[in-house]
Every structure is written in C-alpha cells, then in structure tokens.
Design an enzyme around this catalytic site. Sequence first.
Site, PDB file in Angstrom:
ATOM      1  N   SER A   1      49.846 -49.537  23.963  1.00  0.00           N
ATOM      2  CA  SER A   1      49.021 -48.888  24.989  1.00  0.00           C
ATOM      3  C   SER A   1      48.499 -49.940  25.321  1.00  0.00           C
ATOM      4  O   SER A   1      49.178 -49.965  26.737  1.00  0.00           O
ATOM      5  CB  SER A   1      48.588 -47.486  24.250  1.00  0.00           C
TER       6      SER A   1
ATOM      7  N   CYS B   1      48.940 -38.291  11.170  1.00  0.00           N
ATOM      8  CA  CYS B   1      48.127 -38.887  10.883  1.00  0.00           C
ATOM      9  C   CYS B   1      47.341 -37.723  11.078  1.00  0.00           C
ATOM     10  O   CYS B   1      47.812 -36.499  11.480  1.00  0.00           O
ATOM     11  CB  CYS B   1      47.714 -40.174  12.269  1.00  0.00           C
TER      12      CYS B   1
ATOM     13  N   LYS C   1      51.740 -53.750  13.699  1.00  0.00           N
ATOM     14  CA  LYS C   1      51.464 -53.016  14.712  1.00  0.00           C
ATOM     15  C   LYS C   1      49.875 -53.740  14.785  1.00  0.00           C
ATOM     16  O   LYS C   1      49.924 -54.021  14.088  1.00  0.00           O
ATOM     17  CB  LYS C   1      51.893 -51.480  14.685  1.00  0.00           C
TER      18      LYS C   1
ATOM     19  N   LYS D   1      49.601 -52.018   9.957  1.00  0.00           N
ATOM     20  CA  LYS D   1      48.790 -51.556  11.074  1.00  0.00           C
ATOM     21  C   LYS D   1      47.646 -52.189  10.725  1.00  0.00           C
ATOM     22  O   LYS D   1      46.581 -52.091  10.353  1.00  0.00           O
ATOM     23  CB  LYS D   1      48.692 -50.395  10.836  1.00  0.00           C
TER      24      LYS D   1
ATOM     25  N   GLU E   1      50.946 -55.220   2.141  1.00  0.00           N
ATOM     26  CA  GLU E   1      51.243 -53.517   2.299  1.00  0.00           C
ATOM     27  C   GLU E   1      52.166 -53.771   2.302  1.00  0.00           C
ATOM     28  O   GLU E   1      52.751 -51.765   1.977  1.00  0.00           O
ATOM     29  CB  GLU E   1      50.454 -53.789   3.653  1.00  0.00           C
TER      30      GLU E   1
ATOM     31  N   ARG F   1      37.840 -47.919  12.560  1.00  0.00           N
ATOM     32  CA  ARG F   1      38.843 -48.164  11.451  1.00  0.00           C
ATOM     33  C   ARG F   1      38.945 -48.993  10.588  1.00  0.00           C
ATOM     34  O   ARG F   1      39.927 -49.560   9.947  1.00  0.00           O
ATOM     35  CB  ARG F   1      40.135 -47.702  12.061  1.00  0.00           C
TER      36      ARG F   1
HETATM   37  C1  PBG Z   1      47.611 -43.378  15.099  1.00  0.00           C
HETATM   38  C2  PBG Z   1      47.784 -43.777  15.662  1.00  0.00           C
HETATM   39  C3  PBG Z   1      47.663 -44.589  16.982  1.00  0.00           C
HETATM   40  C4  PBG Z   1      48.636 -45.523  17.565  1.00  0.00           C
HETATM   41  C5  PBG Z   1      49.651 -44.562  16.586  1.00  0.00           C
HETATM   42  N1  PBG Z   1      49.528 -44.288  15.845  1.00  0.00           N
HETATM   43  C6  PBG Z   1      45.760 -44.973  17.374  1.00  0.00           C
HETATM   44  C7  PBG Z   1      44.717 -45.786  16.460  1.00  0.00           C
HETATM   45  O1  PBG Z   1      45.233 -46.372  15.358  1.00  0.00           O
HETATM   46  O2  PBG Z   1      43.737 -45.632  16.933  1.00  0.00           O
HETATM   47  C8  PBG Z   1      48.348 -46.336  18.352  1.00  0.00           C
HETATM   48  C9  PBG Z   1      49.341 -46.346  19.129  1.00  0.00           C
HETATM   49  C10 PBG Z   1      48.897 -47.497  21.223  1.00  0.00           C
HETATM   50  O3  PBG Z   1      48.219 -47.892  20.800  1.00  0.00           O
HETATM   51  O4  PBG Z   1      49.835 -46.879  21.338  1.00  0.00           O
HETATM   52  N2  PBG Z   1      46.595 -43.329  13.770  1.00  0.00           N
END
Ligand code: PBG
Length: 324
Positions: free
Chosen positions: A274, A120, A248, A195, A233, A217
């Site tokens: 997270s 990314c 996710k 996602k 998707e 986003r």
């Molecule tokens: C990068 C990415 C993100 C996460 C994984 N890859 C952050 C986002 O999209 O802002 C989040 C993982 C987590 O919250 O543990 N694009």
Amino acid sequence: MSFPAQRARRLRRTEELRGLVRETNISAAKLIYPMFVCAGSKIRREVSSMPGVYTQSADQLVEECREIESLGIPGVILFGVPESKDARGSSSVSEDGVVQRAIEAIRKAKLNLLVITDVCLCEYTDHGHCGVIENGEVANDATIGILAHQAVSHARAGANIVAPSDMMDGRVGAIRDALDEHKFENIAILAYSAKYCSGFYGPFREAAQSTPQFGDRRDYQMDPGNAREALKEVELDLEEGADMVMVKPALPYLDIVRRVRDTFNVPVAAYNVSGEYAMVKAAVQKGWLEEKRVVMEILTSIQRAGAEIILTYHAKDAARWLKS
Ligand code: PBG
C-alpha cells in the site's frame, strides 16, 4: 577492425528490435489485485491514502471482479474489514464472515478468477495485533490454531489459495494439516514468508483499520536489516508445506526477492504494498511523476529481480495499459 566493433546501441534502434531482445516482459497474467471487503450492501468507500482503491461490500466487489476478469488478471487477494472486532478475532472464522461471504458471491457469479485469501488476525482483533494476546504479548501457539481454523473456513467458502500473513512460527504446518484433515488437500498455500516490519503498510492499516492499539509488530515481523534470515524463513515455510512463497514489501526488498529466487525452486511472489502505491499516487497527483511510465518500470523491476507473481494495487491500470 574499426573502433568500436561492439555497438550496444545497435539493438536499441527500433521498438521491434528492443521488444525482440527485451529480457523482462510484464503480463497481466502474473498480477494479483488486492481488495478490501466489508459487510453490508451497496457500500463503496475510497481509501483516502490509496486513490482508486475501495473498501466495499460483496455485491460491489463482485462488480469490480468482473472488470478484473475482463482485463485478463487471473486472481484477487481478499482482506476482510469486519463489522465487529474482539480480542480473539472471532469474526475471522465465522461462516458468515465478510471474506467468506465475498468468496461465495464471487463463486456464485461464476467468474474465472483465482480467489486468494489473506489469513491473519489483525483485521479482526480489537487490539490490532496479528495474534491473540496472552500475558501482554502476542502468543504464538495459541494463535496458529485460530489461523488454521480461518484457512479451513476460507477453503470451505471456495477459496483456491490461502495466504498466511501473520508471521507466527509453525503456522504453515498447522494450516496444511488442518486443510488436509478437512479434505482440502488441493488448496494451495502462498506463505508470506519474508514479511518485513515495514512503514510501508501504513495506508493498508487505514483501509483495514488494523493499526496495533499498543506496541508494534517488531517481535513477529522481520527486521529490515536481515537478508539471510529471510532464507531461513522461506526454508521453514517450505518444510511445513508452503507451495509458493512471498517477499513483502517489494521495492525496498528486491535483493531478498533475488536471493529467494536463486535459492529455492518454487514460485516466488512479491507484494508491492500500500505505501509503495501511495507514494506513486501522491507524486502523480502533484504532477511530479508520469504514472504509466513509473508503474511499468516498478513492475518490471520486481519481475526482473525474480518474482514471477506480483501482488499490486496497480494491477488494473497496468493490465489496461498492456491492452492498449
Ligand atoms: C495483515 C497484512 C498486512 C498487509 C497484508 N496483510 C498489514 C500488516 O502486516 O500490518 C499489508 C499490505 C499492504 O500494505 O498493502 N497482516
């Protein structure tokens, strides 16, 4: 026949019996541990909103990887926290990049761990978006070439699996083509296919310092209200060459995990993100929840919903509890 002939409680009487009829068993072999790597050496900083999770330099990361291997966890997913960021996320494709260096260090230590890399741009751009900006917006087609380049550079450093998380259209195909062209036909793609645009990524953005500097986003990540679109998707990513797909976050989207599992015949991963981790940790710190019990229940629910692979910051604790 005396009432009741059926007594469901008969099979719940002892732990042996409950174990015998249990439909879902969590195993460390299905967990992946996410890790944040920065430049330098001897650095190990705890992420304030994620107790027990660190942003660390490659030397420290390798030490933690030894522990992860010994716990029976099969792999890690790496996120880079680079020293410098720019508009195009250039440090993400550098041979000398933080993730590339960390992969090499893990390989040098001869650890039996699968190394997955997050592909990314948001961790590497100064504006914090997952792609390059053109005319004030995240430009899809200009971004996927950089992502393909990044995936090849991770493969060259020794990654086993690349995991694009940007949500640009066509990125899986571009990455597959680039990997094949560079003779990395055996490197697998785990696509973050469904996602969602989620508030649960907050603590990650603190760790990766990747909060968007303007806007959000919503025009590339999925709308939380959509379920059928997740199937679309996934279908597109599989057509483009994804080997495994991901949903996710995990807990607010268990219905999506189930639908993807029932619709497609490929391994399905779920990312227990997270914010989901932070909620548990905060409640445990306050004495409001019993950590081991709720974590195992959460992981069980994600697997029961249909995910065979779970990416989770709880992986080390769970593996330890499963051992004892
Ligand atoms: C990068 C990415 C993100 C996460 C994984 N890859 C952050 C986002 O999209 O802002 C989040 C993982 C987590 O919250 O543990 N694009």
